[in-house]
Design an enzyme around this catalytic site. Structure first.
Site, short mmCIF file in Angstrom:
data_model
loop_
_atom_site.label_atom_id
_atom_site.label_comp_id
_atom_site.label_asym_id
_atom_site.label_seq_id
_atom_site.Cartn_x
_atom_site.Cartn_y
_atom_site.Cartn_z
CG ASP A 246 -8.86 -1.62 -1.69
OD1 ASP A 246 -8.91 -2.27 -0.61
OD2 ASP A 246 -8.48 -0.45 -1.76
CG HIS B 123 -1.69 1.19 1.50
ND1 HIS B 123 -3.04 1.23 1.26
CD2 HIS B 123 -1.37 2.44 1.91
CE1 HIS B 123 -3.52 2.44 1.56
NE2 HIS B 123 -2.50 3.20 1.95
CG ASN C 240 -5.87 5.79 1.05
OD1 ASN C 240 -5.38 6.31 0.06
ND2 ASN C 240 -5.26 5.70 2.20
#
EC number: 3.5.2.3
Lengths: 428, 428
Positions: free
Chosen positions: B304, B178, B277
């Site tokens: 995600d 990430h 995000n």
């Protein structure tokens, strides 16, 4: 004062030798061509000499204030002049750091009072180069800061570098980066490679440098800032800069003579005169640096002249400070290795040391043109001599090249129309 | 249990429709071709349906342990099966984080007990994903960790990432990143762009992501580690990955359906179902992601899937948690937008959701082959329906696609030979 440099030859656009006399009046070149002396000018007989633009070194450490035992602006400037340099940019990792208007003004005055060549002072990006708080860029620009750098240490957080780049871009100044991620130094004193392993020394991996460059080119793109990479040393860094330039990012880079000439496998033993930061890397890195310079990925050569006292260097590899001197050895070494015994043209080398740094930073120097600053270096390309650190005008004798025989030596230097150095056999 | 999937069609190597029946015996595919039913097998009439390998999603958040209000392994797996997924990889940002052998074993047992699809659990890189101390990679691998990631937060220091990569490479595991530099978040809740400016919101600049990727590909090169980029979202990140792949670096990347389908200019207002995000970026970023997926810079699609309670999302943009669900909407949205109304072939889309993630991570799934795991999804490419979050099997209803009409829906899913989902009209 007015000079007429007679009977020398210059390099034309195509790098061809052309006979040309040059007249210097005050600080500028006022005529180039076949010229006869007038009464009130001093003739410099440049017969057999290359008349070159004065060299430009955008990465020197003059140690003043605070490190006068190592070097002063005066001694550093003399060393520069002897090396053929007429413009240098001095790094801010002095004590104190020029991180305020007042400090910068002190440095400027010192330059005016003591320097025989043009010295462009860098200001620091952060207060005391600690990396936490940005300096006042606007005030420092007003006080004559050439560009902003924390050379000697890397800017550790991306946020700080991004803000600095945005601020620098807003006042049309460059951010000049010493690329070193502190979490990747591992207490190294040399490159993590053949030499470090053979000598049981902690090594500094190439990623220590390359990851900062990779970070910074993206920040520079977003901030639309001119970002300049100091003393590039790894093949991965060259690749990152090449890709960044291909993407249109305003990145420039410099390489030092020692990184072009030496790699870690050349280090003869635990000799601290081979210890600098970034360290001498692998043979593949050296080859990539040469290739990068030739294809324009790397813009120019800068010595990273870093004097230390012999006492400081006279200790074990781990403890000795990083850095070697370079101003008085750069041209002879590079000319001998890459032109006389190599494949570069003379013009290529001269350009890397004159016009290229000036183009990268928009400086009005680095060429021989009427109306331009009279920065001129006379070079005897036939002269053969051995590098002798005892003859250095620099206080620093920390060079790995002592005793090396070289051909091609600067013999006189005129900086902004003043004779800054001369071997005592030219001026009549 | 034995199934015979009859009368369906599959895509051959060239993406052409081919009639084929498939026999499933136990957990594996035992025959493909023109097959007649035998007595003790259940026939699934797949007339008019595409028989696809089961989808593979290497980036889901099942929130268990610790976030059972948002989702559990059980509900997440059901949602996956309904979306046509037979293999998913579950992120470790649970409470507690699976950062010890014991925690990992707990998760594995939970998967065995409650999941109807194959769930590959990630282990964290650092203890509690705080970034200071590395977990015991060897022990976690032994406990079945799929790969290592601190997804949800970025690894802030290069040194930690480098050590993690060296450790992962030594045990032939991937580091999954990430990419987010905390010093560049600026408290943003959306992309720093049109929408953030129009709504007076702090924006997260693209460099927040791209600088970590640029750093990490160099570290991965030095560590010879498989480095995987989660939810890539910016054009600069695509360029960095493209350059890295060109340099031979072992980097792979995934992109989410929402980053392919939406950009910040599509956000209708302060709707927190558009908050994730990395955030939805600019139109140029979206175009670069599509281009990157098509030219192989980006390897595959991953949702995600990030469920939150409606209560958590029912607040202002700045305070709402990041993340949207995706498992039950991915195929219909992507098929409708990029195949039915777009230029992709059906095979391209299917590959991005099946074989490509498996190739990237060396997983033996994602294809229809005799002897392979019986992971099969039946898809009605003609079925048109509106996305209705109330029908979601996921606990999470946080989707920006609610009410969107799509064509092409999974209607039955067999995971490792078991019927994991079925719309109730197929099985006889």
């Amino acid at each position: 004062m007015s000079y007429l440099i007679k009977n020398g030859w210059i390099l034309n656009e195509n790098g061809e030798k052309t006979q040309a006399d040059i007249r210097v009046t005050g600080e500028t070149i006022t005529a180039i061509g076949k010229l006869d002396a007038t009464d009130n000018e001093t003739v410099i007989d440049a017969k057999g000499l290359l008349v070159s633009p004065g060299f430009v070194d955008l990465h020197v450490h003059f140690r003043e204030p605070g490190g006068e035992k190592k070097e002063t602006i005066e001694t550093g400037a003399k060393a520069a002049a002897r090396g053929g340099y007429t413009t240098v940019a001095a790094m801010p990792n002095t004590r104190p750091v020029p991180d305020t208007k007042e400090q910068m003004e002190w440095v400027q005055n010192r330059i005016k009072e003591t320097s025989c060549v043009r010295v462009l002072p860098y200001a620091s990006i952060t207060i005391r180069q600690i990396g936490d708080e940005m300096t006042n860029f606007e005030a420092l620009k007003e006080a004559g800061a050439f560009a902003f750098t924390d050379d000697g240490v890397g800017i550790q957080t991306a946020g700080m570098m991004y803000e600095a780049m945005k601020r620098a871009a807003a006042i049309d100044k460059a951010i000049v980066a010493h690329c070193e991620d502190n979490s990747l130094i591992y207490g190294g004193s040399v490159h993590e490679g053949t030499f470090s392993k053979a000598n049981g020394l902690n090594g500094i991996p190439s990623v220590c440098e390359s990851v900062h460059i990779a970070r910074d080119v993206l920040l520079a793109e977003a901030a639309n800032c001119h970002y300049h990479v100091c003393h590039i040393s790894t093949k991965e860094s060259v690749r990152v800069v090449r890709d960044a330039k291909k993407a249109g990012i305003r990145v420039t880079a410099e390489v030092s003579p020692h990184h072009l000439l030496l790699c870690d496998e050349d280090i003869p033993g635990l000799d601290t005169n081979y210890k600098m930061n970034p360290p001498l890397r692998s043979p593949e890195d050296r080859a990539a640096l040469i290739e990068g310079l030739l294809d324009g990925t790397i813009d120019f050569i800068a010595t990273d002249h870093a004097p230390h006292t012999e006492e400081e260097k006279n200790t074990e590899m781990k403890l000795a400070p990083f850095g070697i001197v370079g101003l008085e050895t750069a041209f002879p070494l590079l000319y001998t290795h890459f032109v006389k015994n190599g494949s570069w043209s003379l013009k290529q080398l001269i350009d890397y040391m004159t016009i290229k740094p000036c183009e990268a930073f928009g400086l009005p120097y680095g060429t021989l043109q009427t109306g331009q600053a009279a920065d001129i270096t006379l070079i005897d390309l036939e002269k053969e001599a051995v590098i002798d650190k005892e003859t250095f005008l620099s206080k620093g004798k920390n060079t790995p090249f002592n005793g090396i025989s070289c051909t091609g030596w600067p013999v006189a230097t005129i900086a902004a129309g003043k004779l800054a150095y001369e071997e005592g056999r030219l001026v009549k």
